[in-house]
Design a protein around this motif. Structure first.
Motif, PDB file in Angstrom:
ATOM      1  N   ARG A 164      -7.789  -5.566   0.342  1.00  0.00           N
ATOM      2  CA  ARG A 164      -7.522  -4.622  -0.750  1.00  0.00           C
ATOM      3  C   ARG A 164      -8.372  -3.400  -0.531  1.00  0.00           C
ATOM      4  N   GLY A 165      -7.990  -2.304  -1.167  1.00  0.00           N
ATOM      5  CA  GLY A 165      -8.791  -1.091  -1.085  1.00  0.00           C
ATOM      6  C   GLY A 165      -8.236  -0.081  -0.105  1.00  0.00           C
ATOM      7  N   LEU A 166      -9.139   0.739   0.430  1.00  0.00           N
ATOM      8  CA  LEU A 166      -8.795   1.843   1.316  1.00  0.00           C
ATOM      9  C   LEU A 166      -7.953   1.376   2.500  1.00  0.00           C
ATOM     10  N   TYR A 179      -4.054   3.188  -0.659  1.00  0.00           N
ATOM     11  CA  TYR A 179      -4.828   2.125  -1.298  1.00  0.00           C
ATOM     12  C   TYR A 179      -3.965   0.872  -1.339  1.00  0.00           C
ATOM     13  N   ALA A 187       0.821  -1.206   0.000  1.00  0.00           N
ATOM     14  CA  ALA A 187       0.000   0.000   0.000  1.00  0.00           C
ATOM     15  C   ALA A 187       0.857   1.260   0.000  1.00  0.00           C
TER      16      ALA A 187
END
Length: 163
Positions: free
Chosen positions: A143-145, A128, A111
């Motif tokens: 995964r993601g924020l 992210y 990230a």
């Protein structure tokens, strides 16, 4: 996992490559914080802070992320690199805040992140996360924020408190 190892190696080499330009002072820190990555994790670890002046500061850290994922306790190792920047001149209180950019990597995700830090002690960052290989942990994909809130205490400060 092979790509994650390669990426982490490249990040560390780029990070350490800047050390050849100037003599740096190193300080040890203990860190504790909170990480949100599709799940809440507590974090505890250590960091090394490198600086030659107070305009640009480099940090390299390692920690353990711990939390309950799908009702099962999970622990993940994490490494991080940060660059803290503040080029403001003629300020009353020497560099109270820094812009922070960096990256963190676990065995489940990588990230990139940006944020702010107050005196290099209290960090608030966001980014992210991109999954690495089999990115699931206890059946949950990470995964993601990515949001981090971290307190960094210099070991010299802790030593002075007890002496």
């Amino acid at each position: 996992m092979k790509n994650a190892t390669f990426t982490i190696t490249i990040l560390i080499l780029l990070f350490l490559g800047n050390f050849t330009k100037a003599q740096l002072t190193m300080h040890k820190m203990i860190s504790a914080g909170y990480t949100y990555q599709n799940q809440s994790f507590g974090e505890v670890g250590g960091k090394l802070l490198f600086l030659s002046n107070d305009n640009v500061i480099y940090r390299l850290g390692g920690s353990a992320m711990m939390g309950s994922v799908n009702s099962e306790f999970a622990i993940m190792p994490k490494v991080s690199t940060d660059i803290l920047l503040n080029f403001q001149k003629n300020v009353d209180f020497y560099h109270s805040y820094y812009f922070l950019m960096g990256a963190e990597a676990t065995n489940k995700y990588i990230a990139p992140k940006v944020g702010f830090t107050l005196f290099g002690l209290l960090d608030l960052t966001g980014g992210y996360a991109f999954p690495v290989g089999n990115s699931g942990i206890n059946g949950k994909e990470l995964r993601g924020l990515n949001i981090n809130f971290t307190l960094n205490l210099p070991t010299a400060f802790i030593h002075d408190m007890f002496n």
